[in-house]
Enzyme design. Sequence first.
Site, PDB file in Angstrom:
ATOM      1  N   ARG A   1       0.837  -1.195   0.000  1.00 32.68           N
ATOM      2  CA  ARG A   1       0.000   0.000   0.000  1.00 32.68           C
ATOM      3  C   ARG A   1       0.875   1.248   0.000  1.00 32.68           C
ATOM      4  O   ARG A   1       1.827   1.344   0.772  1.00 32.68           O
ATOM      5  CB  ARG A   1      -0.916   0.021   1.224  1.00 32.68           C
ATOM      6  CG  ARG A   1      -1.865  -1.170   1.297  1.00 32.68           C
ATOM      7  CD  ARG A   1      -2.777  -1.101   2.508  1.00 32.68           C
ATOM      8  NE  ARG A   1      -3.527  -2.344   2.658  1.00 32.68           N
ATOM      9  CZ  ARG A   1      -4.373  -2.601   3.654  1.00 32.68           C
ATOM     10  NH1 ARG A   1      -4.573  -1.687   4.588  1.00 32.68           N
ATOM     11  NH2 ARG A   1      -5.007  -3.757   3.721  1.00 32.68           N
TER      12      ARG A   1
ATOM     13  N   ARG B   1       2.011  -5.952  12.899  1.00 36.31           N
ATOM     14  CA  ARG B   1       1.470  -5.306  14.098  1.00 36.31           C
ATOM     15  C   ARG B   1       1.389  -6.288  15.266  1.00 36.31           C
ATOM     16  O   ARG B   1       1.498  -5.881  16.421  1.00 36.31           O
ATOM     17  CB  ARG B   1       0.092  -4.703  13.784  1.00 36.31           C
ATOM     18  CG  ARG B   1       0.176  -3.551  12.789  1.00 36.31           C
ATOM     19  CD  ARG B   1      -1.135  -2.807  12.646  1.00 36.31           C
ATOM     20  NE  ARG B   1      -1.015  -1.721  11.672  1.00 36.31           N
ATOM     21  CZ  ARG B   1      -1.883  -0.741  11.528  1.00 36.31           C
ATOM     22  NH1 ARG B   1      -2.955  -0.699  12.309  1.00 36.31           N
ATOM     23  NH2 ARG B   1      -1.707   0.208  10.620  1.00 36.31           N
TER      24      ARG B   1
ATOM     25  N   SER C   1      -9.506  -5.675  11.099  1.00 35.60           N
ATOM     26  CA  SER C   1     -10.745  -5.012  10.717  1.00 35.60           C
ATOM     27  C   SER C   1     -11.646  -6.067  10.100  1.00 35.60           C
ATOM     28  O   SER C   1     -11.277  -6.688   9.103  1.00 35.60           O
ATOM     29  CB  SER C   1     -10.446  -3.891   9.710  1.00 35.60           C
ATOM     30  OG  SER C   1     -11.534  -3.028   9.552  1.00 35.60           O
TER      31      SER C   1
ATOM     32  N   ARG D   1       2.665   1.318   9.945  1.00 35.39           N
ATOM     33  CA  ARG D   1       2.139   1.729   8.646  1.00 35.39           C
ATOM     34  C   ARG D   1       3.236   1.607   7.592  1.00 35.39           C
ATOM     35  O   ARG D   1       3.801   2.582   7.126  1.00 35.39           O
ATOM     36  CB  ARG D   1       1.614   3.170   8.732  1.00 35.39           C
ATOM     37  CG  ARG D   1       0.610   3.503   7.641  1.00 35.39           C
ATOM     38  CD  ARG D   1       0.062   4.906   7.831  1.00 35.39           C
ATOM     39  NE  ARG D   1      -0.772   5.025   8.990  1.00 35.39           N
ATOM     40  CZ  ARG D   1      -2.069   4.724   9.031  1.00 35.39           C
ATOM     41  NH1 ARG D   1      -2.671   4.286   7.945  1.00 35.39           N
ATOM     42  NH2 ARG D   1      -2.762   4.865  10.135  1.00 35.39           N
TER      43      ARG D   1
ATOM     44  N   GLU E   1      -5.132  -0.486  15.821  1.00 35.26           N
ATOM     45  CA  GLU E   1      -5.926  -1.456  15.073  1.00 35.26           C
ATOM     46  C   GLU E   1      -5.026  -2.592  14.597  1.00 35.26           C
ATOM     47  O   GLU E   1      -3.950  -2.347  14.044  1.00 35.26           O
ATOM     48  CB  GLU E   1      -6.575  -0.777  13.860  1.00 35.26           C
ATOM     49  CG  GLU E   1      -7.381  -1.723  12.998  1.00 35.26           C
ATOM     50  CD  GLU E   1      -7.251  -1.442  11.510  1.00 35.26           C
ATOM     51  OE1 GLU E   1      -7.209  -2.419  10.742  1.00 35.26           O
ATOM     52  OE2 GLU E   1      -7.147  -0.254  11.128  1.00 35.26           O
TER      53      GLU E   1
END
Length: 432
Positions: free
Chosen positions: A262, A391, A352, A277, A349
């Site tokens: 990403r 993460r 999701s 990130r 987070e």
Amino acid sequence: MLDMRAVTDGLDEVRARLAVRGEVSGLERAAELGGRRRELIREVETLRHEQREAGSRMKDLARSDPEAASRLREELKQSSARQKTLDAELKQVEAALVDLLLDLPNLPDPSVVPGAGEQDNPVIRTAGEKPAFDFTPRPHWELGERLEVIDFERGAKLSGSRFSVMSGPGARLERALINFMLDLHTREHGYREMLPPFLVLRESMQGTGQLPKFEADAFKTVEPELFLVPTAEVPLTNLHRDEILDAESLPVRYVAYTPCFRREAGAHGRDTRGLTRQHQFNKVELVEFCRPEDSETELERLTRHAETVLDRLGLHYRTVSLCGGDLGFSAAKTYDLEVWMPGQGLYREISSCSNFTDFQARRARIRYRPAKGEKPRLVHTLNGSGLAVGRTVAALLETYQREDGSVELPAVLEPYTGFRSIEAAALAEPVP
């Protein structure tokens, strides 16, 4: 993608439901195009009816009144030319309407509360206790560099900012977590493991809602144009693009590991340190296809499957329901799992879990036949991270750190890593 008729014929209801997300543009234009589409369809159908009636009269007129037949023949030519013009305009209007609908987000579930962002997400439940320390806990990027298991400097040297290199026990821990998650979801939760391509076509990205709206976030090749997957959700969901599934086969549940890529184009300056990130990261993804009447229950089940990973690892977390302003483009309802990061003093987070209702299925044309002889219906699709691996590494380092900077990992991972302490593993021969 939203149903064309629902938007054009039920604009007030669609507008009210999308208002939970905040301001959404394009609805008035959709209604305008929908109105013109209905007018064109009515006019075309009228012309066809008139042409059929004229055609049935032509044979009799040719014998009884050749002059009238000649006039009627000329009228039919004009009518045919008019129909071709209307058909061409109808195609243009429908194409414009589809393009507009591709940019409209999914309708939020009635249970989704209004809100501007993550600060308005209601907490549904929490699990475990926050770890207590008699020293000041360090963030994972400090621990990783001290233990020489994460190398951000060499990652940047190789590929630029927001890339890292996992080394020694860090690399083994990442691989161990992938295997641990896949085993849990396949052996205990009933998912079928898949290993899809990591490059996909534009149509696949469009099918799950990444395109056209979020193309700036995607990495892609040229000649041929292929997109690096931002998540395994894309190839897994598109496995059944343009297919009609057997009702007896539902629900269909898949799990896959993929690296994810990403650009994070809209995230400049946010979470730039550590593994939070990255432009490339590993993730284990859960994807499901089910009957529409089952998707609400299946979302709860899928979310619990993701939570189980955190439970087994002994990590403190909370489950929140995303408000309208924080809801993803394709989702009707989403639960985020937020793991506690003691070295940073905040929740992050880590998963999701979303119900997309028929939004993706309409874009990708994925249907099922309820019974023999019945008309196919759109399935509902769901997905969730089970979990984001980088993460999870970060959460383990921060949660299980010791004052001397070493890390004692949970026992459940030892069969996969061959060690419990990362400090000890840095010097010891790994166990096969």
